[in-house]
Motif scaffolding. Structure first.
Motif, mmCIF file in Angstrom:
data_model
loop_
_atom_site.group_PDB
_atom_site.id
_atom_site.type_symbol
_atom_site.label_atom_id
_atom_site.label_comp_id
_atom_site.label_asym_id
_atom_site.label_seq_id
_atom_site.Cartn_x
_atom_site.Cartn_y
_atom_site.Cartn_z
ATOM 1 N N TYR A 124 0.827 -1.215 0.000
ATOM 2 C CA TYR A 124 0.000 0.000 0.000
ATOM 3 C C TYR A 124 0.858 1.260 0.000
ATOM 4 O O TYR A 124 0.464 2.282 -0.561
ATOM 5 N N ARG A 125 2.038 1.199 0.595
ATOM 6 C CA ARG A 125 2.957 2.341 0.566
ATOM 7 C C ARG A 125 3.375 2.628 -0.882
ATOM 8 O O ARG A 125 3.401 3.781 -1.309
ATOM 9 N N ALA A 126 3.684 1.579 -1.639
ATOM 10 C CA ALA A 126 4.069 1.745 -3.047
ATOM 11 C C ALA A 126 2.915 2.350 -3.850
ATOM 12 O O ALA A 126 3.117 3.269 -4.652
ATOM 13 N N GLU A 127 1.691 1.877 -3.597
ATOM 14 C CA GLU A 127 0.522 2.426 -4.291
ATOM 15 C C GLU A 127 0.313 3.893 -3.933
ATOM 16 O O GLU A 127 -0.010 4.719 -4.791
ATOM 17 N N SER A 128 0.520 4.235 -2.656
ATOM 18 C CA SER A 128 0.268 5.618 -2.221
ATOM 19 C C SER A 128 1.265 6.601 -2.832
ATOM 20 O O SER A 128 0.946 7.778 -3.001
ATOM 21 N N ILE A 129 2.451 6.121 -3.195
ATOM 22 C CA ILE A 129 3.415 6.987 -3.891
ATOM 23 C C ILE A 129 2.794 7.486 -5.196
ATOM 24 O O ILE A 129 2.851 8.670 -5.513
ATOM 25 N N ALA A 130 2.175 6.580 -5.945
ATOM 26 C CA ALA A 130 1.518 6.955 -7.204
ATOM 27 C C ALA A 130 0.282 7.815 -6.941
ATOM 28 O O ALA A 130 0.056 8.809 -7.630
ATOM 29 N N ARG A 131 -0.499 7.448 -5.945
ATOM 30 C CA ARG A 131 -1.720 8.212 -5.623
ATOM 31 C C ARG A 131 -1.381 9.660 -5.269
ATOM 32 O O ARG A 131 -2.008 10.590 -5.767
ATOM 33 N N GLN A 132 -0.382 9.834 -4.397
ATOM 34 C CA GLN A 132 -0.020 11.188 -3.941
ATOM 35 C C GLN A 132 0.568 12.031 -5.061
ATOM 36 O O GLN A 132 0.458 13.253 -5.040
ATOM 37 N N ALA A 133 1.178 11.369 -6.047
ATOM 38 C CA ALA A 133 1.761 12.098 -7.178
ATOM 39 C C ALA A 133 0.764 12.207 -8.343
ATOM 40 O O ALA A 133 1.112 12.746 -9.395
ATOM 41 N N TYR A 134 -0.462 11.684 -8.138
ATOM 42 C CA TYR A 134 -1.479 11.655 -9.206
ATOM 43 C C TYR A 134 -0.896 11.045 -10.483
ATOM 44 O O TYR A 134 -1.034 11.589 -11.572
ATOM 45 N N ARG A 135 -0.235 9.907 -10.309
ATOM 46 C CA ARG A 135 0.487 9.245 -11.396
ATOM 47 C C ARG A 135 -0.332 8.075 -11.941
ATOM 48 O O ARG A 135 -0.975 7.361 -11.190
ATOM 49 N N GLY A 136 -0.300 7.902 -13.241
ATOM 50 C CA GLY A 136 -0.936 6.742 -13.869
ATOM 51 C C GLY A 136 -2.437 6.737 -13.660
ATOM 52 O O GLY A 136 -3.105 7.747 -13.854
ATOM 53 N N ILE A 137 -2.948 5.594 -13.213
ATOM 54 C CA ILE A 137 -4.401 5.449 -13.049
ATOM 55 C C ILE A 137 -4.965 6.402 -12.007
ATOM 56 O O ILE A 137 -6.171 6.625 -11.960
ATOM 57 N N TRP A 138 -4.112 6.978 -11.189
ATOM 58 C CA TRP A 138 -4.554 7.932 -10.165
ATOM 59 C C TRP A 138 -4.530 9.379 -10.668
ATOM 60 O O TRP A 138 -4.861 10.298 -9.935
ATOM 61 N N SER A 139 -4.189 9.592 -11.931
ATOM 62 C CA SER A 139 -4.010 10.947 -12.472
ATOM 63 C C SER A 139 -5.311 11.767 -12.494
ATOM 64 O O SER A 139 -5.262 12.987 -12.478
ATOM 65 N N THR A 140 -6.429 11.088 -12.519
ATOM 66 C CA THR A 140 -7.701 11.818 -12.595
ATOM 67 C C THR A 140 -8.420 11.864 -11.252
ATOM 68 O O THR A 140 -9.580 12.231 -11.176
ATOM 69 N N GLN A 141 -7.725 11.500 -10.186
ATOM 70 C CA GLN A 141 -8.353 11.390 -8.853
ATOM 71 C C GLN A 141 -8.359 12.698 -8.066
ATOM 72 O O GLN A 141 -8.629 12.682 -6.888
ATOM 73 N N LYS A 142 -8.024 13.823 -8.691
ATOM 74 C CA LYS A 142 -7.932 15.091 -7.958
ATOM 75 C C LYS A 142 -9.288 15.587 -7.502
ATOM 76 O O LYS A 142 -10.281 15.313 -8.074
#
Length: 142
Positions: A124-142
């Motif tokens: 989950y720490r690895a996933e949160s790195i992407a989430r916090q940076a709005y990277r990849g699939i998390w890019s539209t989560q703002k």
């Protein structure tokens, strides 16, 4: 399998022939393996942005692995709910592909790849790195 009765498997090495849908690696042994703890979306996902990142994930995995020998680490449970063999995959230079895919936002943590007693904090720490940076699939989560 109760804690303490987990099987220890020998590591293996195989060459990656191709990367299939959902980030499944096709090996020169004929086996298809999936990265443990990482769920990639399907190229048939209805969302256009998601499909874009599926293509990017596949492209990146191919870049890193196709025609290369990778180290495969097996653990229990050995297979996912769909019957795919689960692996932790390392490139020849030591890059752990599972963590890399999560940190880049190419997939999300798949808790069903583990037993309930296993600690998923690092995943989950690895996933949160992407989430916090709005990277990849998390890019539209703002």
């Amino acid at each position: 399998t109760p804690e303490g009765f987990i099987t220890r498997y020998a590591e293996a090495e195989a060459e990656v022939i191709d990367v299939l849908n959902r980030c499944v690696l096709l090996l020169d042994t004929g086996e298809q393996v999936r990265l443990r703890g990482v769920r990639c979306y399907s190229s048939r996902d209805p969302d256009q942005v998601t499909r874009y990142y599926v293509r990017e994930a596949t492209k990146k995995l191919r870049e890193l692995t196709r025609g290369q020998k990778i180290r495969l680490i097996f653990d229990d449970p050995l297979r996912d709910l769909d019957g795919n063999i689960l692996v932790i995959a390392l490139t020849s230079d030591g890059l752990q592909l599972n963590r890399f895919m999560l940190e880049q936002g190419y997939g999300y943590v798949e808790p069903t790849d583990f037993y309930p007693f296993q600690d998923l904090t690092a995943w989950y720490r690895a996933e949160s790195i992407a989430r916090q940076a709005y990277r990849g699939i998390w890019s539209t989560q703002k």
